[in-house]
Design a protein around this motif. Structure first.
Motif, short mmCIF file in Angstrom:
data_model
loop_
_atom_site.label_atom_id
_atom_site.label_comp_id
_atom_site.label_asym_id
_atom_site.label_seq_id
_atom_site.Cartn_x
_atom_site.Cartn_y
_atom_site.Cartn_z
N LEU A 307 47.81 49.91 93.29
CA LEU A 307 47.69 49.54 94.71
C LEU A 307 49.06 49.21 95.32
O LEU A 307 49.43 49.80 96.35
CB LEU A 307 46.70 48.38 94.89
CG LEU A 307 45.23 48.71 94.60
CD1 LEU A 307 44.36 47.48 94.82
CD2 LEU A 307 44.75 49.85 95.48
N PRO A 308 49.85 48.27 94.75
CA PRO A 308 51.16 48.01 95.35
C PRO A 308 52.03 49.26 95.42
O PRO A 308 52.70 49.51 96.43
CB PRO A 308 51.77 46.96 94.41
CG PRO A 308 50.61 46.30 93.76
CD PRO A 308 49.56 47.36 93.62
N SER A 310 51.11 52.35 95.63
CA SER A 310 50.63 53.28 96.67
C SER A 310 51.02 52.79 98.06
O SER A 310 51.20 53.60 98.98
CB SER A 310 49.12 53.48 96.58
OG SER A 310 48.42 52.30 96.97
N SER A 311 51.18 51.47 98.24
CA SER A 311 51.66 50.96 99.53
C SER A 311 53.04 51.53 99.85
O SER A 311 53.29 51.99 100.97
CB SER A 311 51.72 49.42 99.49
OG SER A 311 52.48 48.91 100.56
N ASP B 148 57.54 49.52 106.27
CA ASP B 148 57.37 49.51 104.82
C ASP B 148 55.98 49.07 104.39
O ASP B 148 55.54 49.37 103.28
CB ASP B 148 58.40 48.58 104.17
CG ASP B 148 59.82 48.94 104.61
OD1 ASP B 148 60.08 50.14 104.77
OD2 ASP B 148 60.64 48.03 104.79
N LEU B 149 55.29 48.32 105.23
CA LEU B 149 53.97 47.80 104.83
C LEU B 149 52.83 48.45 105.61
O LEU B 149 51.69 47.99 105.54
CB LEU B 149 53.94 46.27 105.00
CG LEU B 149 54.97 45.51 104.14
CD1 LEU B 149 55.04 44.04 104.54
CD2 LEU B 149 54.64 45.63 102.65
N ALA B 151 51.02 50.98 105.26
CA ALA B 151 49.84 51.53 104.57
C ALA B 151 48.78 50.46 104.34
O ALA B 151 47.62 50.78 104.09
CB ALA B 151 50.25 52.16 103.24
N ASN B 152 49.17 49.20 104.44
CA ASN B 152 48.25 48.09 104.18
C ASN B 152 47.40 47.72 105.39
O ASN B 152 47.85 47.81 106.52
CB ASN B 152 49.05 46.81 103.85
CG ASN B 152 49.75 46.89 102.51
OD1 ASN B 152 49.23 46.44 101.52
ND2 ASN B 152 50.93 47.50 102.50
N ASP B 292 46.31 44.39 101.77
CA ASP B 292 45.23 44.77 100.85
C ASP B 292 45.76 45.57 99.67
O ASP B 292 45.14 45.57 98.61
CB ASP B 292 44.11 45.53 101.58
CG ASP B 292 44.55 46.87 102.12
OD1 ASP B 292 45.76 47.08 102.34
OD2 ASP B 292 43.67 47.74 102.34
N LEU B 293 46.89 46.25 99.83
CA LEU B 293 47.46 47.02 98.72
C LEU B 293 48.51 46.23 97.95
O LEU B 293 48.49 46.16 96.73
CB LEU B 293 48.09 48.32 99.24
CG LEU B 293 47.16 49.27 99.98
CD1 LEU B 293 47.94 50.43 100.59
CD2 LEU B 293 46.07 49.80 99.05
N THR B 294 49.43 45.62 98.70
CA THR B 294 50.53 44.92 98.03
C THR B 294 50.11 43.58 97.43
O THR B 294 50.77 43.08 96.53
CB THR B 294 51.66 44.59 99.02
OG1 THR B 294 51.11 43.85 100.11
CG2 THR B 294 52.32 45.85 99.53
N GLY B 295 49.03 42.98 97.92
CA GLY B 295 48.81 41.57 97.62
C GLY B 295 49.88 40.77 98.35
O GLY B 295 50.38 41.20 99.40
#
Lengths: 431, 431
Positions: A307-308, A310-311, B148-149, B151-152, B292-295
């Motif tokens: 998941l990270p 893919s971000s 950079d973020l 995608a989240n 949701d992806l990176t946490g």
């Protein structure tokens, strides 16, 4: 007007399949980001990938095992390489760039070894290479170094950049476990690979710090120029002594600019317990950039996992899509040649030395005399109860700053003293 | 081919003069970044600025006090506004954008209030607005949220984003000082303004979290929609009780997406001592983004001061210069309208309540009964020795999660009980 952006994916492992899933399930949201749909056009796989359950979800017609077939697919604007390792990944990326496609990769090895060549090639073909996912997983660090921190002269970068080793060191420290059983447990839990050498020996971290150093100093630092030591020499008593002295032990990847001589190294260090990276535990990654304007900026987050990662990949894909739409390649500067690497012998640092020696009067004096002859002065000493059977005592010495060259000569001489059994470990200290 | 990029600077205070110094002294290095020299062309000042020592260094002919004269200067591609406050900064930025120039600002108030309008205007004029320095000083956060973020799905942002208040709270916590004397000391040391209301009352932090929420959720959050409480009600015993309970007290600016209802608030909170933001002390800023992806990704660094701020401004200037050279505006998506704000009454959180009450049997039972009537259950209670003169005791209650609406009604009723003197403070808890 661009009507659609096509993505070709090479590799359908953990990362590739997660990116495919995301591009499919979040298509509408990513279209909002660019104004144009981003469509997965083709997936290059090896035969084994075709057994994965996701194959059914993505649609079997998208898959091909044939490289030429993949590259001949019409409408691929962006190629994301997700197979890892040097070859055939490097060849695939060259082929993508040579045909003018945007290239995205999460492959630290290819970027550490060939990033400069691929970047030059991309510029020649009026396209770009992006690799945010190659370092730090979901933590933005490549783009911040390329764009957000460019006004700074970077003085250094210090990072905990390998989750496997940080997980092992955290457990060794907190649970007083030895290395072998911690590694075994990490493997059972899936935090370490069956063959853990790339992580344990710092090879993975060396690739990553070579990439960051190259970006920070805008001169090429090759992965083989990174001084490297792994974590397998650490013993549980090192963690106990470190704690007693007010330190913690971390595998640090670091690079510093010492008036144009670039220090780049990966090895265990003693960090003061109040250091910004000392509390970064478990599988977390952290990257501290020290700029002349910003001072220390620290980025912390999950450095691995589908998941990270893919971000970071999808952010690169969206940036690549914007570039396709605008028709303009990023105006990023090229590197200005090779970095001058500071020889490890010239590195100046404090040291922690642990040794066993005869439990008799005058031992410390002899050791101190050898250190003194090499311009190494002692900051503190811990002498632990002797082992009554073998008549030896364990001595831990913290030194003031000393040259690596001098330290190595001193250790050789200490090892030759009759009263010392062995120098069991020496660990550098970062402040 | 672009031969030179011209910068016009509006304002010559601490930030403006530092940016001017940097553009002048590091001109060669910034030219390496773009391939084209970036030249300071004109500086719009007010008369008082002309007394500053730096005026001589930059060259007196660059200065003008006349707005029309400034905007008529040939060759200005990028305008950096560094005067702060809503007006005339907003008008200057509109004028710059209307004439097709790239706009850069460090002005959180203008961006929080008018960022959307200026961004739309910039898109219409095929140019861009950049404001990395408006939040977090030298910490990259605006660009990471924009690129950079992306995608989240951002679930929330939690930050310590005002250095003055964090400095005051850190000293109150570590030195057991009261609010008034800590503020006075901070003012003497230059960490707080002579008129500290913007910092102390969370106004500055509210501007910044409105900017971050708008970027994160891609819907406009207005600064007046941010629920806001300052730090002046905190007493030294709150810090002592918090510590006893395993918490620390911070002024947190936060925003969360609760199924489309956006919570945005700035107020003191109890943070568990092991929370990633709990150890961010002194004037440091820290921003934690939960995707949701990176946490959780955490960015930490110096949030103010001329050097860190100039790092962000010059990065924006270089990005703007690249855009001038490429002739292509950033392809960033516009916002999709106004956010739906969750009413404060509907916020669900844990509470710390401190009150004084008569030192007699049955008091806690009465208070607990009121809390229970409002569906608030107690997690723990500390009752401190009574004040023998006034026959009162101090009671601290930690609750489980409760609705803000219920808590406010309960506190009103507790205040009306005969046995309670007053509810002295209540502080929300973040976990």
């Amino acid at each position: 007007m661009t009507k659609e952006i096509g993505v070709g994916l090479i590799g359908f492992g953990v990362i590739g399949s997660q990116v495919a899933r995301l591009l499919t399930s979040e298509k509408d949201r990513f279209q909002d980001q660019t104004g144009v749909p981003i469509t997965l056009k083709r997936v290059k796989v090896v035969k084994a990938d075709l057994e994965r359950p996701l194959v059914g979800i993505i649609g079997p017609s998208l898959f091909t095992t044939d490289e030429d077939d993949f590259f001949a697919t019409p409408g691929i604007d962006i190629v994301f390489e997700a197979i890892g390792g040097e070859e055939p990944a490097f060849s695939y990326l060259k082929r993508a760039i040579a045909s003018g496609k945007q290239a995205v990769t999460s492959n630290k090895e290819v970027i550490a070894k060939h990033g400069m060549e691929l970047t030059v090639m991309a510029k020649e073909h009026n396209t770009s290479l992006r690799y945010e996912a190659s370092v730090g997983g979901g933590i933005p660090i490549i783009t911040p170094l390329k764009r957000d921190l460019v006004a700074n002269k970077i003085r250094g970068i210090y990072c905990i950049i390998n989750g496997t080793t940080n997980y092992i060191l955290t457990r060794m420290s907190k649970e007083d476990m030895d290395f072998a059983s911690t590694l075994k447990s990490a493997q059972e839990l899936g935090y370490a690979e069956p063959n853990p050498v790339n992580d344990i020996e710092g090879i993975d971290a060396a690739f990553k710090i070579a990439i960051l150093a190259t970006l920070a100093f805008r001169k090429r630092v090759r992965p083989e120029e990174v001084y490297r030591e792994g974590i397998s020499r650490l013993r549980s008593q090192d963690f106990r002594y470190a704690r007693e002295l007010g330190f913690t032990i971390k595998l640090l990847a670091m690079t510093k600019d010492d008036n144009g001589a670039i220090e780049t190294r990966v090895h265990p260090v003693l960090l003061p317990q109040e250091h910004p990276l000392a509390k970064v535990d478990g599988v977390l990654n952290a990257i501290m950039v020290d700029g002349d304007l910003t001072g220390q900026v620290v980025f912390v987050g999950q450095g691995a996992g589908p998941l990270p990662t893919s971000s970071a990949v999808v952010a690169d894909v969206i940036a690549a899509a914007r570039e396709v739409i605008s028709g303009q390649a990023e105006q990023l500067p090229l590197l200005s040649g090779d970095a001058t690497i500071k020889p490890m012998d010239d590195v100046l640092t404090r040291y922690y030395i642990r040794m066993s020696a005869a439990d008799q009067p005058g031992v410390l004096a002899q050791i101190a005399r050898v250190l003194g002859m090499h311009q190494i002065s002692i900051a503190s000493v811990i002498q632990k109860e002797s082992d009554s059977k073998s008549q030896t005592a364990e001595i831990v010495i913290m030194t003031h700053q000393a040259l690596e060259r001098n330290m190595r000569m001193a250790i050789e001489e200490i090892n030759e003293l009759e009263i010392t059994q062995e120098v069991s470990n020496f660990i550098r200290v970062e402040a």
